[in-house]
Design an enzyme around this catalytic site. Structure first.
Site, mmCIF file in Angstrom:
data_model
loop_
_atom_site.group_PDB
_atom_site.id
_atom_site.type_symbol
_atom_site.label_atom_id
_atom_site.label_comp_id
_atom_site.label_asym_id
_atom_site.label_seq_id
_atom_site.Cartn_x
_atom_site.Cartn_y
_atom_site.Cartn_z
ATOM 1 N N LYS A 52 0.589 -1.225 0.069
ATOM 2 C CA LYS A 52 0.377 0.116 0.236
ATOM 3 C C LYS A 52 0.736 1.310 -0.075
ATOM 4 O O LYS A 52 0.473 2.205 -0.169
ATOM 5 C CB LYS A 52 -1.158 -0.236 1.058
ATOM 6 C CG LYS A 52 -2.569 -1.068 0.941
ATOM 7 C CD LYS A 52 -3.206 -0.634 0.648
ATOM 8 C CE LYS A 52 -4.348 -0.992 0.352
ATOM 9 N NZ LYS A 52 -5.218 -1.012 -1.312
ATOM 10 N N SER A 309 1.085 -10.029 -0.112
ATOM 11 C CA SER A 309 0.260 -8.647 -0.448
ATOM 12 C C SER A 309 0.659 -7.700 0.724
ATOM 13 O O SER A 309 1.042 -6.841 0.725
ATOM 14 C CB SER A 309 -0.358 -7.917 -1.224
ATOM 15 O OG SER A 309 -2.276 -9.269 -0.019
#
Length: 415
Positions: A52, A309
Site C-alpha cells: 500500500k 501482499s
C-alpha cells in the site's frame, strides 16, 4: 504521451527514495510440491509490510508536483493504507489526517502513529468503516484537503503497478503466470496494466476471499456491485465493492480466472508458511499461495509469481487462525451432546474417544432437565477420519448429538 508502463517505471524509480525493490524469492518448498518454478514477490517486506505504501507515495508525489501548496491529505483506513499514507506523509513533510473506526485494534493505531510521527493526526470515528469513510470525506471537503483513496485512484494504481515493474526486472523474463490478490482492485489493475504492455504473454489469476468476492460479482454483472454481506476475516481484501477505476481496467478478465479462497483454508496456508518457511503473512497476504492446489494441473513446469501482499499480522489472532485451520481440515469439531443424567454416562462417552482424540472444550449448557443434560463439547484429533469412528460409536450407543462445527449461527454464539 507517456504510456502506462512508462509511468509505472517512473513511479518505481521514484520509490527508491523510500526503499529498495522488495525481494522476488524462489520458493523451493512450493516449487517441489507443484513441479513448477514458483517465486514469491515479498510485498510483506516493504517498510510498512504491505504494498500500500507504493500507491500512497505515487499519488502524493504527483499531487505535490502539480500543486506544492496542497499539503494536506486525508484517508479512511483501519489497516495497511493508513500506514502507507502515514509513512508517505512523514517522507514528504506534509500533513495527514487519518480516520479509523473506533473498533480499530490499538496495535494498528500505534503502528500508524509510529510511521507518521508528527506529520499525522489520527481520528477514531464510527463503529463501522462506512461511518468512518463518510466522516473522512466530510472533513476533507470542509478543509479542502486531498482525499487519498486506497485503490480507486489512477495515481494509486500507477504506484501499485511498480510491483509488476520489479517482477519483470528481477525475474529477467516474463513469468508464465502471476497470481494476484484482489480487494479493491488497485494492485490487480496496476500490475495487469503494466504487464499488458511489457509482457503480454504472461497470464493472470485473481484471488479474492470467498466472503468478499467483489471482482467476481462485478464481472458477472458487467459493472461494480455492492455485496450484501462481507466476511471481514481477510481484512486486507474484504471489500464490499470493487473500485470503479480498477474495474474499468479489469472488466475484460475472464470469470474462470477469478478464484475464491475460503477464509478458513487461508488459515491453513498462513500456518504452513509460518511453520515451514518462517514467513509471516496476514490473511490477504496468503491469498495468492492459498490457491496453488487448485492450479496444480495448470502450473506444472511453468514459472509462477505469487504476490504476497502483506505481513501485518497481529499474533494475538494466532489462536483464531489455528482454530479456523483445524476446523477446515476436519481435525476439530464441536458437538452438542445430550448426556443422559445417570451414573456412568460420562465415563461411557469418554470410553468412545480414540487414542488420538482430545477434549478441547466441555461445557454444560443446560442442567435443569431431569433425564438429560446438554453439553457443548469440542474435540481435536490428528486425522479427520477419526471422527467417523467416533460418530459410529455414538450412534451405536444411541447418544443424541448434533455437529455444530459448520453451523455459523450456533458457532458464533456458543464457540
Amino acid at each position: 504521451m507517456t504510456g502506462f508502463s512508462d509511468a509505472a517505471r517512473m513511479a518505481s524509480e521514484a520509490l527508491r527514495d523510500l526503499f529498495p525493490p522488495t525481494p522476488l524469492q524462489r520458493n523451493d518448498h512450493l516449487s517441489v510440491r507443484y513441479g513448477a518454478d514458483i517465486w514469491l514477490k515479498r510485498e510483506d517486506l516493504t517498510p510498512v509490510r504491505s504494498y500500500k505504501l507504493r500507491g500512497a507515495f505515487a499519488a502524493m508525489r504527483k499531487v505535490l508536483a502539480t500543486d506544492p501548496a496542497h499539503g494536506h491529505f486525508v484517508c479512511a483506513s483501519a489497516g495497511n493504507h493508513a500506514q502507507g499514507m502515514a509513512y508517505a506523509c512523514r517522507h514528504f513533510g506534509v500533513k495527514g489526517t487519518i480516520f479509523m473506526p473506533v473498533t480499530t485494534p490499538q496495535q494498528k493505531i500505534d503502528k500508524t502513529r509510529v510511521f507518521g510521527g508528527d506529520s499525522i493526526e489520527i481520528r477514531l470515528v464510527g463503529d463501522y468503516f462506512d461511518q468512518t469513510l463518510s466522516a473522512a470525506q466530510r472533513f476533507c471537503a470542509e478543509v479542502d484537503a486531498h482525499f487519498l483513496s486506497p485503490f480507486d485512484d489512477p495515481d494509486v494504481i500507477e504506484g501499485q503497478a511498480s510491483v509488476g515493474v520489479e517482477i519483470l526486472d528481477q525475474l529477467g523474463t516474463p513469468p508464465d503466470l502471476v497470481i494476484l490478490p484482489v480487494g479493491g482492485g488497485g494492485l490487480a489493475a496496476g500490475v495487469t496494466g503494466f504487464m499488458a504492455e511489457e509482457a503480454p504473454r504472461s497470464g493472470f489469476r485473481f484471488v479474492e476471499p470467498a466472503g468478499g468476492a467483489s471482482l467476481a460479482a462485478a464481472v458477472a454483472a458487467g459493472e461494480p456491485v455492492t455485496l450484501k454481506r462481507v466476511n471481514s476475516f481477510v481484512d486486507g481484501a474484504a471489500v464490499a465493492r470493487i473500485g470503479a477505476e480498477p474495474f474499468a481496467r479489469l472488466q475484460g478478465v475472464r470469470a474462470e480466472h477469478i478464484l475464491a479462497a475460503p477464509e478458513d483454508r487461508v488459515c491453513i496456508t498462513m500456518l504452513e508458511m509460518l511453520n515451514v518457511e518462517g514467513i509471516v503473512l496476514e490473511p490477504a497476504g496468503a491469498l495468492s499461495v492459498d490457491v496453488l492446489p487448485e492450479l496444480a494441473g495448470d502450473i506444472r513446469g511453468k514459472t509462477v509469481v505469487c504476490v504476497t501482499s502483506g505481513g501485518n499480522f497481529d499474533f494475538e489472532r494466532l489462536p483464531e487462525v489455528k482454530e479456523r485451520a483445524q476446523r477446515y481440515a476436519g481435525l476439530k469439531k464441536y458437538f452438542i451432546l445430550r448426556m443422559p443424567q445417570r451414573p456412568g454416562a460420562l465415563r461411557e462417552f469418554l470410553s468412545m474417544l480414540g487414542p488420538e482424540d482430545d477434549i478441547a472444550r466441555f461445557e454444560y449448557l443446560k442442567k435443569s432437565a431431569r433425564n438429560f443434560g446438554s453439553v457443548l463439547i469440542g474435540i481435536e484429533t490428528k486425522a479427520a477420519d477419526n471422527f467417523s469412528e467416533l460418530t459410529r460409536k455414538l450412534d451405536e450407543a444411541a447418544f443424541s448429538y448434533r455437529d455444530i462445527t459448520d453451523d455459523e449461527a450456533l458457532a458464533e454464539f456458543l464457540i
